[in-house]
Scaffold this active site. Sequence first.
Site, short mmCIF file in Angstrom:
data_model
loop_
_atom_site.label_atom_id
_atom_site.label_comp_id
_atom_site.label_asym_id
_atom_site.label_seq_id
_atom_site.Cartn_x
_atom_site.Cartn_y
_atom_site.Cartn_z
N HIS A 66 0.84 -1.20 0.00
CA HIS A 66 0.00 0.00 0.00
C HIS A 66 0.87 1.25 0.00
O HIS A 66 2.01 1.22 0.47
CB HIS A 66 -1.01 0.01 1.15
CG HIS A 66 -0.41 0.05 2.54
ND1 HIS A 66 -0.10 1.23 3.17
CD2 HIS A 66 -0.07 -0.93 3.40
CE1 HIS A 66 0.39 0.96 4.37
NE2 HIS A 66 0.43 -0.35 4.53
N ASP A 68 -0.12 4.43 1.17
CA ASP A 68 -0.38 5.46 2.18
C ASP A 68 0.35 5.14 3.48
O ASP A 68 0.78 4.02 3.71
CB ASP A 68 -1.89 5.58 2.44
CG ASP A 68 -2.51 4.29 2.98
OD1 ASP A 68 -2.20 3.22 2.42
OD2 ASP A 68 -3.28 4.35 3.96
N ASP A 96 6.43 1.18 6.64
CA ASP A 96 5.11 0.58 6.45
C ASP A 96 4.35 1.51 5.54
O ASP A 96 3.81 2.50 5.98
CB ASP A 96 4.44 0.43 7.82
CG ASP A 96 3.00 -0.04 7.72
OD1 ASP A 96 2.58 -0.45 6.63
OD2 ASP A 96 2.28 0.02 8.74
N GLU A 129 -5.05 2.20 2.85
CA GLU A 129 -5.05 0.94 3.59
C GLU A 129 -5.22 1.22 5.08
O GLU A 129 -5.95 0.54 5.79
CB GLU A 129 -3.74 0.19 3.34
CG GLU A 129 -3.73 -1.26 3.85
CD GLU A 129 -3.23 -1.42 5.28
OE1 GLU A 129 -3.34 -2.54 5.82
OE2 GLU A 129 -2.73 -0.45 5.88
N GLU A 130 -4.53 2.27 5.53
CA GLU A 130 -4.51 2.58 6.96
C GLU A 130 -5.84 3.12 7.48
O GLU A 130 -6.04 3.24 8.67
CB GLU A 130 -3.38 3.57 7.27
CG GLU A 130 -1.98 3.12 6.83
CD GLU A 130 -1.41 2.00 7.71
OE1 GLU A 130 -2.13 1.51 8.60
OE2 GLU A 130 -0.23 1.64 7.50
N ASP A 153 3.55 -6.39 3.49
CA ASP A 153 3.02 -5.39 4.42
C ASP A 153 3.00 -5.94 5.83
O ASP A 153 1.99 -5.86 6.53
CB ASP A 153 1.62 -4.97 3.96
CG ASP A 153 1.06 -3.85 4.82
OD1 ASP A 153 1.86 -3.15 5.46
OD2 ASP A 153 -0.18 -3.70 4.84
N HIS A 334 3.93 2.41 12.87
CA HIS A 334 2.91 3.29 13.46
C HIS A 334 3.43 4.03 14.69
O HIS A 334 2.63 4.51 15.50
CB HIS A 334 1.61 2.53 13.79
CG HIS A 334 0.91 1.99 12.57
ND1 HIS A 334 -0.44 1.68 12.53
CD2 HIS A 334 1.37 1.70 11.34
CE1 HIS A 334 -0.76 1.24 11.34
NE2 HIS A 334 0.33 1.22 10.60
ZN LIG Z 1 0.96 -1.43 6.30
#
Ligand SMILES: [Zn+2]
Length: 361
Positions: A66, A68, A96, A129-130, A153, A334
């Site tokens: 992904h 984003d 990520d 995705e997030e 991912d 994150h």
């Molecule tokens: Zn991810």
Amino acid sequence: MINDTRLLDTLLALVRIDSPSGEEVAMARELKARLRNLGLRVELDAMHNLVARLPGQGAPFLLAAHMDTVMPGRGIKPVVKEGIVHSDGTTILGADDKAGLAVILEVLQNIVEENLPHPPLEVVVTVQEELGLLGAKGLDLSRVQAKMGVSLDCGGPAGTIVVSAPSQDSLFAVVHGKAAHAGAHPELGINAIVIAAEAIHNMRLGRLDEETTANIGIIHGGTARNIVPDRVELTGEARSRQAAKLEAQTASMVEALQVAARQFKATVDVTVTRAYTGYAFTESDTIVSKLMAACRAAGVEPNLMPTGGGSDANIFNAHGMQVVNTSMGADGEHTTDEHVGLSDMVTCAQIVLRCVRGLVS
Ligand SMILES: [Zn+2]
């Protein structure tokens, strides 16, 4: 040969392009240019997910990631220290999932440059995705022919293969009480906050067992100190890798709300939606055995593990595909401590390259 300098340069270039969820235009443009340079045909669907193709022999194979990133993720300044890439500490790194993208680009570069035999490759890079797998959920699947593939991912050491993931139910409830002046006529009111508190108190939340979790994540209610609140909104979720456990947990959360509402002569509206569906693969599934063989060929012992999180792989698998999530080498995703080791990324790229090549040998 995986070129570690080039792989690092690709990662650094990608993380320097801001791409918070919903603002992926610049990132999509960069990926489009890089993939076109490698000779792939690139298109964007209506959601702005990117789908690129490299023709080859045999059954098509999916490489997914992904584009984003989460916040704080603007103006990322990567710092490389002793082979590890960090942010400057004020933002996430965005490995990520840009480490996943860098790995995919490096694998493609190798195949193209060295003219290696390979199956038709379909690269799918989703947006948002997030925000809850929104890009994958809206992906125009008529553009994807692959029935099998990998999603780059997941963090952890090279060789990590996520073979099972939970289903998730999202829960949204509105408790309807009755407003009244808190000083003059509190007995005329029905306090929606008290009802919500009673319901939450009676819910089993947190980690319920090794494959089941539940949470109330948002609560909104009340308008003033001196008014008995007549409305509270709750947002929560339950996840399990066992369908029956998820069903039971979701039902018990709904029931806790209904019982509390009845107890206080109030009402509650509860909406439950299936956010995504889980999956479970074993070593005998083709994608898992191919990937395990690729790990061993790259000198890494594969580590098959379950996850408690959802990812785009959940959406692909719900459409009858066989897609496992495998490591791109990052750690601390994150958070502002997110980092990725260059040697881990190199190994991840070697695994994916061997997996792809193993499909035509
Ligand atoms: Zn991810």
